[in-house]
Scaffold this motif. Structure first.
Motif, PDB file in Angstrom:
ATOM      1  N   SER A  40     -23.334   5.584   2.327  1.00  0.00           N
ATOM      2  CA  SER A  40     -22.418   5.487   1.193  1.00  0.00           C
ATOM      3  C   SER A  40     -22.066   6.882   0.707  1.00  0.00           C
ATOM      4  O   SER A  40     -22.951   7.713   0.484  1.00  0.00           O
ATOM      5  CB  SER A  40     -23.070   4.676   0.060  1.00  0.00           C
ATOM      6  OG  SER A  40     -22.155   4.494  -0.993  1.00  0.00           O
ATOM      7  N   HIS A  88     -12.326   3.253   2.755  1.00  0.00           N
ATOM      8  CA  HIS A  88     -12.570   3.429   4.179  1.00  0.00           C
ATOM      9  C   HIS A  88     -12.975   2.094   4.761  1.00  0.00           C
ATOM     10  O   HIS A  88     -13.781   1.389   4.153  1.00  0.00           O
ATOM     11  CB  HIS A  88     -13.686   4.467   4.394  1.00  0.00           C
ATOM     12  CG  HIS A  88     -13.865   4.826   5.828  1.00  0.00           C
ATOM     13  ND1 HIS A  88     -12.977   5.628   6.511  1.00  0.00           N
ATOM     14  CD2 HIS A  88     -14.804   4.448   6.729  1.00  0.00           C
ATOM     15  CE1 HIS A  88     -13.392   5.745   7.764  1.00  0.00           C
ATOM     16  NE2 HIS A  88     -14.491   5.040   7.924  1.00  0.00           N
ATOM     17  N   PRO A  89     -12.440   1.694   5.947  1.00  0.00           N
ATOM     18  CA  PRO A  89     -11.420   2.358   6.728  1.00  0.00           C
ATOM     19  C   PRO A  89     -10.108   2.485   5.945  1.00  0.00           C
ATOM     20  O   PRO A  89      -9.884   1.743   4.996  1.00  0.00           O
ATOM     21  CB  PRO A  89     -11.229   1.423   7.939  1.00  0.00           C
ATOM     22  CG  PRO A  89     -12.434   0.553   7.977  1.00  0.00           C
ATOM     23  CD  PRO A  89     -12.884   0.436   6.569  1.00  0.00           C
ATOM     24  N   VAL A 137     -27.714   3.540   3.746  1.00  0.00           N
ATOM     25  CA  VAL A 137     -27.690   2.149   3.300  1.00  0.00           C
ATOM     26  C   VAL A 137     -28.403   1.249   4.317  1.00  0.00           C
ATOM     27  O   VAL A 137     -29.235   0.422   3.957  1.00  0.00           O
ATOM     28  CB  VAL A 137     -26.233   1.677   3.092  1.00  0.00           C
ATOM     29  CG1 VAL A 137     -26.180   0.189   2.758  1.00  0.00           C
ATOM     30  CG2 VAL A 137     -25.568   2.499   1.982  1.00  0.00           C
ATOM     31  N   SER A 138     -28.058   1.384   5.593  1.00  0.00           N
ATOM     32  CA  SER A 138     -28.708   0.573   6.620  1.00  0.00           C
ATOM     33  C   SER A 138     -28.541   1.243   7.975  1.00  0.00           C
ATOM     34  O   SER A 138     -27.790   2.216   8.105  1.00  0.00           O
ATOM     35  CB  SER A 138     -28.131  -0.849   6.643  1.00  0.00           C
ATOM     36  OG  SER A 138     -28.967  -1.695   7.406  1.00  0.00           O
ATOM     37  N   TRP A 139     -29.241   0.709   8.991  1.00  0.00           N
ATOM     38  CA  TRP A 139     -29.180   1.320  10.311  1.00  0.00           C
ATOM     39  C   TRP A 139     -29.579   0.282  11.360  1.00  0.00           C
ATOM     40  O   TRP A 139     -30.212  -0.728  11.040  1.00  0.00           O
ATOM     41  CB  TRP A 139     -30.123   2.526  10.392  1.00  0.00           C
ATOM     42  CG  TRP A 139     -31.551   2.154  10.135  1.00  0.00           C
ATOM     43  CD1 TRP A 139     -32.482   1.758  11.059  1.00  0.00           C
ATOM     44  CD2 TRP A 139     -32.198   2.088   8.855  1.00  0.00           C
ATOM     45  NE1 TRP A 139     -33.671   1.467  10.429  1.00  0.00           N
ATOM     46  CE2 TRP A 139     -33.527   1.655   9.087  1.00  0.00           C
ATOM     47  CE3 TRP A 139     -31.785   2.356   7.548  1.00  0.00           C
ATOM     48  CZ2 TRP A 139     -34.451   1.473   8.050  1.00  0.00           C
ATOM     49  CZ3 TRP A 139     -32.701   2.176   6.513  1.00  0.00           C
ATOM     50  CH2 TRP A 139     -34.020   1.754   6.758  1.00  0.00           C
ATOM     51  N   VAL A 153     -27.088   3.689  14.882  1.00  0.00           N
ATOM     52  CA  VAL A 153     -25.848   3.681  14.105  1.00  0.00           C
ATOM     53  C   VAL A 153     -26.243   3.372  12.660  1.00  0.00           C
ATOM     54  O   VAL A 153     -27.121   2.531  12.436  1.00  0.00           O
ATOM     55  CB  VAL A 153     -24.894   2.599  14.664  1.00  0.00           C
ATOM     56  CG1 VAL A 153     -23.714   2.372  13.740  1.00  0.00           C
ATOM     57  CG2 VAL A 153     -24.419   2.984  16.066  1.00  0.00           C
ATOM     58  N   ALA A 154     -25.630   4.051  11.726  1.00  0.00           N
ATOM     59  CA  ALA A 154     -25.992   3.838  10.312  1.00  0.00           C
ATOM     60  C   ALA A 154     -24.779   3.509   9.465  1.00  0.00           C
ATOM     61  O   ALA A 154     -23.646   3.837   9.829  1.00  0.00           O
ATOM     62  CB  ALA A 154     -26.667   5.084   9.751  1.00  0.00           C
ATOM     63  N   ILE A 155     -25.050   2.848   8.348  1.00  0.00           N
ATOM     64  CA  ILE A 155     -24.070   2.713   7.273  1.00  0.00           C
ATOM     65  C   ILE A 155     -24.535   3.656   6.165  1.00  0.00           C
ATOM     66  O   ILE A 155     -25.701   3.590   5.742  1.00  0.00           O
ATOM     67  CB  ILE A 155     -24.044   1.268   6.715  1.00  0.00           C
ATOM     68  CG1 ILE A 155     -23.700   0.262   7.811  1.00  0.00           C
ATOM     69  CG2 ILE A 155     -23.070   1.168   5.532  1.00  0.00           C
ATOM     70  CD1 ILE A 155     -22.282   0.264   8.276  1.00  0.00           C
ATOM     71  N   LEU A 171     -18.051   3.247   2.160  1.00  0.00           N
ATOM     72  CA  LEU A 171     -19.082   3.138   3.183  1.00  0.00           C
ATOM     73  C   LEU A 171     -18.517   3.673   4.490  1.00  0.00           C
ATOM     74  O   LEU A 171     -17.344   3.467   4.803  1.00  0.00           O
ATOM     75  CB  LEU A 171     -19.511   1.682   3.385  1.00  0.00           C
ATOM     76  CG  LEU A 171     -20.183   0.985   2.210  1.00  0.00           C
ATOM     77  CD1 LEU A 171     -20.471  -0.481   2.568  1.00  0.00           C
ATOM     78  CD2 LEU A 171     -21.481   1.690   1.827  1.00  0.00           C
ATOM     79  N   LEU A 172     -19.382   4.333   5.235  1.00  0.00           N
ATOM     80  CA  LEU A 172     -18.994   4.933   6.507  1.00  0.00           C
ATOM     81  C   LEU A 172     -19.978   4.431   7.559  1.00  0.00           C
ATOM     82  O   LEU A 172     -21.168   4.307   7.278  1.00  0.00           O
ATOM     83  CB  LEU A 172     -19.133   6.450   6.343  1.00  0.00           C
ATOM     84  CG  LEU A 172     -18.500   7.399   7.329  1.00  0.00           C
ATOM     85  CD1 LEU A 172     -16.979   7.298   7.250  1.00  0.00           C
ATOM     86  CD2 LEU A 172     -18.931   8.832   6.979  1.00  0.00           C
ATOM     87  N   GLU A 173     -19.471   4.128   8.752  1.00  0.00           N
ATOM     88  CA  GLU A 173     -20.368   3.796   9.866  1.00  0.00           C
ATOM     89  C   GLU A 173     -20.408   5.008  10.778  1.00  0.00           C
ATOM     90  O   GLU A 173     -19.350   5.516  11.182  1.00  0.00           O
ATOM     91  CB  GLU A 173     -19.855   2.564  10.624  1.00  0.00           C
ATOM     92  CG  GLU A 173     -20.777   2.151  11.770  1.00  0.00           C
ATOM     93  CD  GLU A 173     -20.592   0.689  12.182  1.00  0.00           C
ATOM     94  OE1 GLU A 173     -19.771  -0.021  11.554  1.00  0.00           O
ATOM     95  OE2 GLU A 173     -21.277   0.262  13.133  1.00  0.00           O
ATOM     96  N   ALA A 174     -21.595   5.504  11.062  1.00  0.00           N
ATOM     97  CA  ALA A 174     -21.694   6.746  11.822  1.00  0.00           C
ATOM     98  C   ALA A 174     -22.942   6.761  12.692  1.00  0.00           C
ATOM     99  O   ALA A 174     -23.948   6.131  12.381  1.00  0.00           O
ATOM    100  CB  ALA A 174     -21.713   7.938  10.870  1.00  0.00           C
ATOM    101  N   ARG A 175     -22.865   7.509  13.763  1.00  0.00           N
ATOM    102  CA  ARG A 175     -24.007   7.732  14.636  1.00  0.00           C
ATOM    103  C   ARG A 175     -25.029   8.613  13.909  1.00  0.00           C
ATOM    104  O   ARG A 175     -24.648   9.517  13.154  1.00  0.00           O
ATOM    105  CB  ARG A 175     -23.515   8.423  15.909  1.00  0.00           C
ATOM    106  CG  ARG A 175     -24.551   8.514  17.006  1.00  0.00           C
ATOM    107  CD  ARG A 175     -24.829   7.179  17.646  1.00  0.00           C
ATOM    108  NE  ARG A 175     -23.779   6.706  18.521  1.00  0.00           N
ATOM    109  CZ  ARG A 175     -23.590   7.126  19.783  1.00  0.00           C
ATOM    110  NH1 ARG A 175     -24.377   8.043  20.314  1.00  0.00           N
ATOM    111  NH2 ARG A 175     -22.622   6.621  20.520  1.00  0.00           N
ATOM    112  N   MET A 205     -15.917  12.910  14.812  1.00  0.00           N
ATOM    113  CA  MET A 205     -16.201  11.985  13.700  1.00  0.00           C
ATOM    114  C   MET A 205     -17.463  12.426  12.993  1.00  0.00           C
ATOM    115  O   MET A 205     -18.255  13.209  13.509  1.00  0.00           O
ATOM    116  CB  MET A 205     -16.362  10.570  14.244  1.00  0.00           C
ATOM    117  CG  MET A 205     -17.406  10.433  15.326  1.00  0.00           C
ATOM    118  SD  MET A 205     -17.462   8.769  15.981  1.00  0.00           S
ATOM    119  CE  MET A 205     -17.880   7.870  14.527  1.00  0.00           C
TER     120      MET A 205
END
Lengths: 129, 377
Positions: free
Chosen positions: A85, A34-35, A60-62, A81-83, A91-95, A123
């Motif tokens: 796993s 991903h992507p 993982v992070s935010w 927004v967070a990363i 890894l995904l980036e998501a609200r 999403m």
């Protein structure tokens, strides 16, 4: 699940919109990525499918955004927004759902994932585990 | 055989209505050629960066015509922020391969005077749709990496802020820096939050800029030349989601680009007398310091607070004020290094003219990395 398009990004958006929490996986080495991309970064296979994933992940992070990058997000400011796993692969980036305020976040914590809508688009969203 | 830089120039960066990127590319080229002391007829190569504010099918073709050149070799390149250092690499590759003898390497953009209306388009070109969908700024992508760095190393927001304080101190001496009033760590931490943990004063300025250098074969250059002793480029990702190291080890492709450059130069971090490090955000500098071998992993913040990068410290860095206080455009890290080494930096000239220097460019969200090692004769 059989994708309806040969473009892996389009296929993933369509699957999310249809309510399937999934990611692109290599059908030869089974690695998630991903992507989405045409070739697998591990084995360079062109064969892929969309693979359902469990609705849980590791934080993982935010970062909390205080100024929207576009009008579509302006009503949400400030938002986090967070990363996350998925397993130890993608890894995904998501609200982050406001039910999880920044003060409650810590690296490595288990979080849940649910499909929701951000600026009109379906999403994954990070929610309490 | 080596390549050498024999001249450097910078355009004025004060925004003016109607000022074009080509205007600033021409102005910096004129200065670079004058500084080199060569005839225009000797220039048979041209490499340029790209403009975000102004559309050109091929920027190098537009600039060639503006300069009255018909080069044997020309190209326009894009390695996002690393473009400033990479135009030097490409010019060197061209002269070393014999594609041309003397090349101008230029990067200019009218990011303020040009007022690009479609900044959403710029953002969309920088990030994948799967990142953009949740509403991050470019700053957010760096902030996510910064938060992971703080979590992992125990570094503090004060460490991050110290980078901005240090480069503002340098900018105070540079009469061409945009912001020159000294700031404190508290000033940085009290400036509006952009995307946590990064505050507004931890983000690169957006200014007009133009910079150019003349590159030729070392055997054609005189005693004032700055030799390109080594260079390296590496690319790890386009999307930060494809590089777990950014979050789990803090290692970027700068470790690889600098390894190549040090090896080619036959020098190590301890041999450097100056560095010009791409500083789009405060976190960028801390991560790059560690990848470039300038300090131990996780110790960059402590080093900055102790004055390691100060003009009177162990490794004077971003002596012009950097992207954080002087102006946009990674080409200025190149021109600043050359000017300091040639003793032409003006009011902010270092007392000890550096014998060796590192210039590092970073592009995308820590994906494209370019390292140059320069040496004085």
């Amino acid at each position: 699940m059989a994708p309806s398009t040969t473009d892996p990004s389009v296929a993933l958006w369509q699957a999310w919109a249809a309510g399937h929490l999934c990611l692109q996986g290599c059908t030869d080495c089974s690695r998630l990525r991903h992507p989405p991309s045409q070739l697998c970064p591990e084995c360079h296979s062109t064969h892929w499918s969309l693979v359902d994933v469990a609705p849980c992940a590791t934080l993982v992070s935010w970062s909390t955004v205080h100024r929207a990058p576009a009008p579509a997000f302006a009503g949400d400011v400030p938002y986090t927004v967070a990363i996350v796993s998925i397993g130890d692969a993608a890894l995904l980036e998501a609200r982050v759902d406001p039910a999880l305020p920044p003060a409650a976040l810590s690296p490595g914590m288990q979080v849940g994932l649910t499909l929701g809508e951000i600026a009109g688009r379906a999403m994954p969203i990070v929610r309490p585990a | 055989m080596r390549a050498a830089i024999i001249g450097a120039g910078e355009s004025d960066r004060t925004p003016k209505p109607g000022r074009t990127a080509i205007d600033m590319a021409v102005e910096s080229s004129l200065q670079a050629v004058a500084d080199a002391g060569i005839e225009w007829a000797e220039i048979d190569g041209l490499v340029t960066g790209y403009s975000l504010a102004e559309r050109h099918l091929d920027f190098s073709a537009s600039l060639s015509e503006a300069l009255g050149l018909q080069p044997h070799w020309s190209q326009t390149i894009s390695r996002s922020g690393a473009t400033g250092a990479s135009v030097v690499v490409d010019a060197a590759l061209a002269v070393l391969a014999g594609a041309c003898t003397t090349a101008l390497a230029v990067w200019a953009d009218n990011r303020v005077s040009g007022q690009p209306e479609d900044m959403a388009g710029v953002l969309a070109a920088s990030l994948s749709a799967f990142e953009l969908a949740s509403g991050p700024l470019i700053t957010t992508q760096y902030a996510l990496i910064a938060q992971a760095y703080l979590n992992r190393t125990g570094a503090t927001v004060e460490d991050l802020a110290s980078v901005a304080v240090q480069f503002r101190k340098h900018a105070a001496l540079n009469d061409r820096a945009k912001y020159r009033t000294p700031i404190t760590v508290d000033d940085v931490l009290e400036s509006p939050m952009a995307s946590s943990p990064l505050h507004r004063l931890e983000c690169a300025l957006v200014t007009d800029y133009g910079g150019a250098v003349v590159v030729t074969r070392a055997d054609r250059a005189d005693a004032r030349a700055v030799d390109l002793l080594g260079f390296g480029e590496a690319l790890s990702h386009s999307s930060i989601l494809r590089n777990r190291d950014l979050f789990f080890t803090g290692r970027t492709a700068a470790a690889e680009s600098s390894r190549q450059a040090y090896e080619m130069a036959g020098l190590g971090p301890g041999d450097l007398q100056m560095a010009q490090i791409y500083d789009c955000f405060t976190i960028t500098v801390l991560l790059l310091m560690e990848d470039l071998g300038l300090c131990e992993r996780g110790q960059a913040g402590v080093a900055v607070r102790e004055g390691f990068l100060d003009r009177d410290g162990s490794l004077p860095s971003n002596t012009h004020g950097g992207l954080l206080s002087c102006g946009s455009g990674g080409i200025l890290h190149v021109t600043e290094a050359v000017r300091q080494m040639r003793g032409t930096a003006g009011g902010h000239q270092l007392e000890r003219r550096p014998q060796s220097a590192l210039v590092h460019g970073n592009g995308g969200i820590l994906g494209a990395q370019t390292t140059l090692i320069l040496g004085r004769r």
